[in-house]
Structure formats: structure tokens, C-alpha cells
Design an enzyme around this catalytic site. Structure first.
Site, mmCIF file in Angstrom:
data_model
loop_
_atom_site.group_PDB
_atom_site.id
_atom_site.type_symbol
_atom_site.label_atom_id
_atom_site.label_comp_id
_atom_site.label_asym_id
_atom_site.label_seq_id
_atom_site.Cartn_x
_atom_site.Cartn_y
_atom_site.Cartn_z
ATOM 1 N N ASP A 90 23.846 -14.458 -7.762
ATOM 2 C CA ASP A 90 23.972 -15.894 -7.549
ATOM 3 C C ASP A 90 22.610 -16.592 -7.657
ATOM 4 O O ASP A 90 21.611 -16.098 -7.130
ATOM 5 C CB ASP A 90 24.542 -16.102 -6.134
ATOM 6 N N GLU B 22 23.538 -15.396 -12.843
ATOM 7 C CA GLU B 22 23.905 -16.799 -12.945
ATOM 8 C C GLU B 22 22.606 -17.584 -13.031
ATOM 9 O O GLU B 22 21.893 -17.742 -12.043
ATOM 10 C CB GLU B 22 24.700 -17.258 -11.717
HETATM 11 C C1 NOJ Z 1 26.510 -20.761 -7.279
HETATM 12 C C2 NOJ Z 1 27.926 -20.495 -6.920
HETATM 13 O O1 NOJ Z 1 28.678 -20.285 -8.081
HETATM 14 C C3 NOJ Z 1 28.410 -21.698 -6.115
HETATM 15 O O2 NOJ Z 1 29.795 -21.640 -5.900
HETATM 16 C C4 NOJ Z 1 27.638 -21.768 -4.835
HETATM 17 O O3 NOJ Z 1 27.977 -22.944 -4.121
HETATM 18 C C5 NOJ Z 1 26.131 -21.765 -5.090
HETATM 19 N N1 NOJ Z 1 25.717 -20.824 -6.083
HETATM 20 C C6 NOJ Z 1 25.394 -21.463 -3.815
HETATM 21 O O4 NOJ Z 1 25.543 -20.103 -3.476
#
Ligand code: NOJ
Ligand code: CA
Length: 554
Positions: free
Chosen positions: A201, A243
Site C-alpha cells: 500500500d 501501489e
Molecule cells: C490506498 C488504498 O487503496 C486505499 O483504500 C487506502 O485508503 C489508502 N491507501 C490508505 O491506506
């Protein structure tokens, strides 16, 4: 060169345990329920499941606010259930990836509680503090309009703490070597329990320098190598899918020039330009995005997706392009979010038009990379705009026409199941689509099967062919002496295209249609002529079906 990197030719399916299947009838999906659906996933043909956060959490950001990294949220089951699940998945040849959310913890995490209470505690320096309110406190919010600042005063610590996301998600001080050691420990723990890797993440924020005195945050890319090195040493065939919604100029910093950092990254650049192409029938910017993200190490791979559990972020398009996508797919204020994106699921965005859905999925499965499918999209599920922010596209899976779509026996599902309108579970559900040979579900199942037999997309090099019409995307992939060719018509009208395959030898004279009976023979001038119906697409194998006899070993 490693020839069997599993993620290079895979199909990844993303789901959250809490909204997939409730086995014990308390209204919340659980690992026992997910276990019962593994044969469904096996039948669909997916190679890996990406599980969204399932650890203990107050649940204020869909689990992205973790309060114990070494646990399973009791509502979903126990660590025992988790291991049963990874084992059962493994028996079916399905790998499990889990979310690694280490940019921040929940404010309810014992580390943060201790850090606030005691300035001398071990965990104080695991977070990012400032005595005074930093001057840039109202800059850099990820959720504009909802999140007010990135620094919040804590009455217990009597200092400000940094949070890139919501105020209940204090950022970890990832530059602290002890924090990094803990991150590795977390990875090591789950790897031991049978997972094949992590969807990591918010990677740019994890590796960013953080602090009140940091005027211009800097990415510490070397950290990515530390993570990879550790993982690859513990379990050789595990991987990290990052990500990172970043500019193409920094992609190689994430992959590493020697392929020594992230194994995979989501291709946000292509995603946004793909939606622009779907909205405008102009493929030029999409081709540019593909060219800009072409470079990657041999072991590196792009994750190709259409929608995920967040909003469709259009922040990297020009204002005009973004408006074009808004006008086409999310014209109302309630469709939009954070001034940059659309919060709808794919099917309602495309007006439930089966031709356009197939076009979009056919693209996801044939653009250079590994497709990542979101649960429910195989049925063309809809959304519930009465739910706040991104929650609207996180409603429970629709299994059947039973009450609550067969998701739970409880009267109180954790999230409302969509039960009315054209996307209600009476119309859109897996049981119904299973019996209909022409359903979206059966189409997706067939396309996954075919995609896995076209490894050229995952492994090969691509070239965009000139077909003389910007509404048509023609891609050829070459790999191990084999080639495949894909055509996609983004326009609402039928288009006839003429093109050369661009291959020097005779092989290009015949194109074998992989999804239908209509093949193509080149004319005397060496050109193929194909008439694509509106939103039509073709998957061709270049040459003949003897291609496996011709495939080379290297
Ligand atoms: C990216 C995630 O996909 C999202 O859903 C989340 O709110 C943020 N990162 C914070 O962890
Ligand atoms: Ca349950």
C-alpha cells in the site's frame, strides 16, 4: 534469466473477506465463507487472490487502519482459519497475496497509544512528531474535501503528528531502522503462513522522507531493495506488487535498473489513458502511455486493472481529458470524488452495455502486463451511491437470488447488498449467470482461459501497428518465435481497417481468430483487411495453430 516467474502470466483476483461470503451467519464475511467459494474461484481460473486488509482494525478505512499486524480480525476468523485458507488455496494451485499496509497504523495500535502517552517510550520515534504546527500542515492531503490536514494535534502527546491519509492513520517513521526491521518481521510472519507476496500500500509514501522540517519529500528508493532482498531470501517465488501512482519517469526507480526492487507495479498511467480512450475513441494518448511505461526489467511486470476498491483516479490526465471522462462515465457530482476521480463500478460507468464491457475487459486482458480483476466485476456488479465516498463500490458479492444475494443468512449484512434496480442481486448474481452460456461470468471464464494460453502478452514485447484510424488499437506481441495480434475498436460505429502485421517472414499471411471462426488471410499486397463492429475486438494468433510446435525454448 528466470523463465517461470509465475506473476508474469497470471490472473489476479482481488477481494475483501468481509464482503465475500458469511459462513457463520453474523452478517460479516469470513475466512470459512471464502473457503467455501474457493472452487468457484478455481473454476473461474484465477491464478492468485489478492486479499485486502483482514487484520485487527477499527475499520475506519476499510481495514487500511491496522491495530495488530500479527492477527486476523476476529470478525473474519482466526489465524487458524487463515492457514486453513492458504492451504486450501494452495491445494487448488491458487496463490494468495495480501495487503501490506505499513505507511501508517491505526491510531488504536498499541504502538501509537504508547507513543502518545510517553515521550521516552520505545515507540515514540516510530511516528512523526512536531512540537509546533508545521507550516505545510494543510498541504499534501490524499483525500481533499474530506481530510482537512496532514498534521493533527494530539492532546495526550501535546504535539502534532503527521498523517498522509486520514487523521486516525498516523504515519510510521519508516526511516527509523527499527520500523524497517518490524516491517520485515511482518512480511516474514505472513510468508511463513503461506502467502506468496504482498500488494504494498502507498509505496511512494512509505519510502518518503517525513518530518516537520521536510520541505520537499524525497523517495528513499534503496529501501525497496531491502524489502525485496529479504522476501526473496525467505521464499524465492514470492513477490511484491506496488501501489505507486507515479510518473513514468520514476518507474524504473521502483522496478530497479537491475530488477532488484519491486516485482510488479500497478500501471496507473495506462489505466487513466485507457479510460480516456474509452470515453473519446482516441487511442493516441493510450499508446503514448504504453510507450512511456514500456521499459521494465525482465523480471518486472505491470499490473493492468480497470477498477479497484478506490475511486478511478484521473489526476494524471489533463483537465480537458479528465472532463471528457467525467462527461462520458460520471457526469453527476455524486459520481465523482476528491476532485479527481469517479467512484462508480465499471458496469454502471459503461451504462451496462455488454459490448463496451467486453471491449474494456478484452483490453485489460491484452494490454502489456498481468490483469487484476476485482470481485463482482466478473458479473458486471453495480454500486450503491447512497454509501459515502469509496464505500459505494464495496458492497457484498452477489451469489444468488436468495435473500441478501446469498452473501449472508443474517438480516443485517455488514454492508447493504444491492437489492433493487438493474444491478440488484435478483438480476445480477453468480448462480443465474452460471446457467447462462452467454453471461458475463461465462465470458470472463472463457477469456481467462484463453489469456493464460497467450503468454506472449505477459512475457513478450509489444508493438502498436498503424491501422490508419485512431479509434482502433492494434497491438502485436512477439515472444519465443510466436506472435499474437489484437484489434480493439473504441468507436460506436463499425470500422474497417487495413494493416500489415509488420513481420518480415511469411507467418503474417494468416491470422487465426482465437475467439471465433472468422480468420484473416492477407491480400496480395500483404495487407489484412478486417471489419470491426462497433466496440468490436479480435484476438488473433499469427500464423497457424501449430504455433506450439514453432515456439522456441528461449
Ligand atoms: C490506498 C488504498 O487503496 C486505499 O483504500 C487506502 O485508503 C489508502 N491507501 C490508505 O491506506
Ligand atoms: Ca461471519
Amino acid at each position: 534469466m528466470i523463465k517461470d516467474l509465475w506473476y508474469k502470466n497470471a490472473v489476479i483476483y482481488c477481494l475483501s473477506v468481509g464482503t465475500y461470503m458469511d459462513a457463520n451467519g453474523d452478517g460479516i464475511g469470513d475466512f470459512s465463507g471464502l473457503m467455501r467459494r474457493l472452487d468457484y474461484l478455481n473454476g473461474l481460473g484465477v491464478s492468485a487472490i489478492w486479499l485486502m486488509p483482514f487484520q485487527a482494525s477499527p475499520g475506519r478505512d476499510n481495514g487500511y487502519d491496522i491495530s495488530d499486524y500479527y492477527s486476523v480480525n476476529p470478525a473474519y476468523g482466526t489465524l487458524g482459519d487463515f492457514v486453513e485458507f492458504t492451504h486450501a488455496a494452495k491445494q487448488r494451485g491458487i496463490r494468495v497475496l495480501i495487503d501490506l499496509v505499513v505507511n501508517h497504523t491505526s491510531d488504536q495500535h498499541p504502538w501509537f497509544k504508547e507513543a502518545r502517552r510517553d515521550p521516552k517510550s520505545k515507540h515514540r520515534d516510530w511516528y512523526v512528531w512536531s512540537k509546533k504546527k508545521p507550516t505545510n500542515a494543510n498541504k499534501g492531503m490524499v483525500f481533499p474535501g474530506v481530510q482537512k490536514s496532514t498534521w493533527t494535534h494530539d492532546p495526550v502527546a501535546k504535539e502534532y503528528y503527521f498523517h498522509r491519509f486520514y487523521d486516525f492513520q498516523p504515519d510510521l517513521n519508516t526511516s527509523n531502522p527499527e520500523v524497517l526491521a518490524e516491517i520485515l518481521r511482518i512480511m516474514g510472519f505472513w510468508i511463513q503462513l503461506g502467502v506468496s507476496g504482498f500488494r504494498m500500500d502507498a509505496v511512494p509514501f512509505v519510502i518518503s522522507t517525513k518530518g516537520a522540517d521536510v520541505k520537499k519529500p524525497r523517495e528513499q528508493y534503496a529501501m525497496l531493495r531491502d524489502l525485496r532482498e529479504f522476501l526473496q531470501w525467505r521464499v524465492g517465488d514470492s513477490m511484491i506488487l506496488a501501489e505507486a501512482n507515479v510518473l513514468p519517469s520514476t518507474d524504473m526507480q521502483y522496478f530497479g535498473d537491475d530488477g532488484d526492487r519491486m516485482h510488479m507495479m500497478f500501471n496507473f498511467q495506462v489505466n487513466q489513458n485507457l479510460f480516456y480512450a474509452l470515453a473519446s475513441a482516441d487511442t493516441k494518448p493510450l499508446i503514448r502511455a504504453m510507450d512511456k511505461t514500456k521499459k521494465r526489467p525482465h523480471s518486472g511486470q505491470w499490473g493492468m486493472f480497470l477498477r479497484n476498491h478506490d475511486e478511478l483516479d484521473l489526476g494524471r490526465l489533463s483537465e480537458k481529458q479528465r472532463q471528457t471522462v467525467f462527461d462520458a462515465f460520471g457526469p453527476n457530482k455524486e459520481d465523482q470524488l476528491y476532485d479527481r476521480g469517479i467512484r462508480r463500478r465499471l458496469a454502471p460507468m459503461l451504462g451496462g452495455d455488454r459490448r463496451r464491457l467486453e471491449l474494456a475487459y478484452s483490453l485489460m486482458f491484452t494490454l502489456p502486463g498481468t490483469p487484476v480483476l476485482r470481485y463482482g466485476d466478473e458479473l458486471g456488479m453495480g454500486d450503491d451511491l447512497s454509501l459515502p465516498e469509496r464505500e459505494c463500490c464495496r458492497t457484498p458479492m452477489q451469489w444468488s437470488t436468495e435473500p441478501h444475494g446469498g452473501f449472508t443468512k443474517s438480516d443485517k449484512p455488514i454492508m447493504p447488498v444491492i437489492g433493487h434496480g438493474p444491478y440488484g442481486y435478483e438480476h445480477v448474481n453468480a448462480a443465474f449467470q452460471r446457467r447462462d452460456p452467454n453471461s458475463m461470468l461465462n465470458w470472463i471464464e472463457r477469456i481467462i482461459r484463453m489469456r493464460k494460453e497467450v503468454p506472449e502478452v505477459g512475457w513478450g514485447d509489444f508493438e502498436a501497428l498503424n491501422v490508419g484510424n485512431d479509434a482502433v488499437l492494434a497491438l502485436r506481441y512477439d515472444w519465443r518465435n510466436n506472435s499474437v495480434l489484437f484489434l480493439h475498436n473504441f468507436a460506436a460505429e463499425p470500422i474497417e481497417v487495413e494493416f500489415k502485421t509488420g513481420l518480415a517472414d511469411q507467418r503474417g499471411a494468416r491470422l487465426v481468430n482465437l475467439l471465433g471462426d472468422e480468420h484473416s488471410e492477407a491480400k496480395k499486397n500483404g495487407k489484412h483487411c478486417v471489419c470491426l463492429e462497433s466496440y468490436g475486438y479480435r484476438w488473433y494468433r499469427v500464423g497457424g495453430l501449430d504455433y506450439l510446435l514453432n515456439r522456441s525454448d528461449v
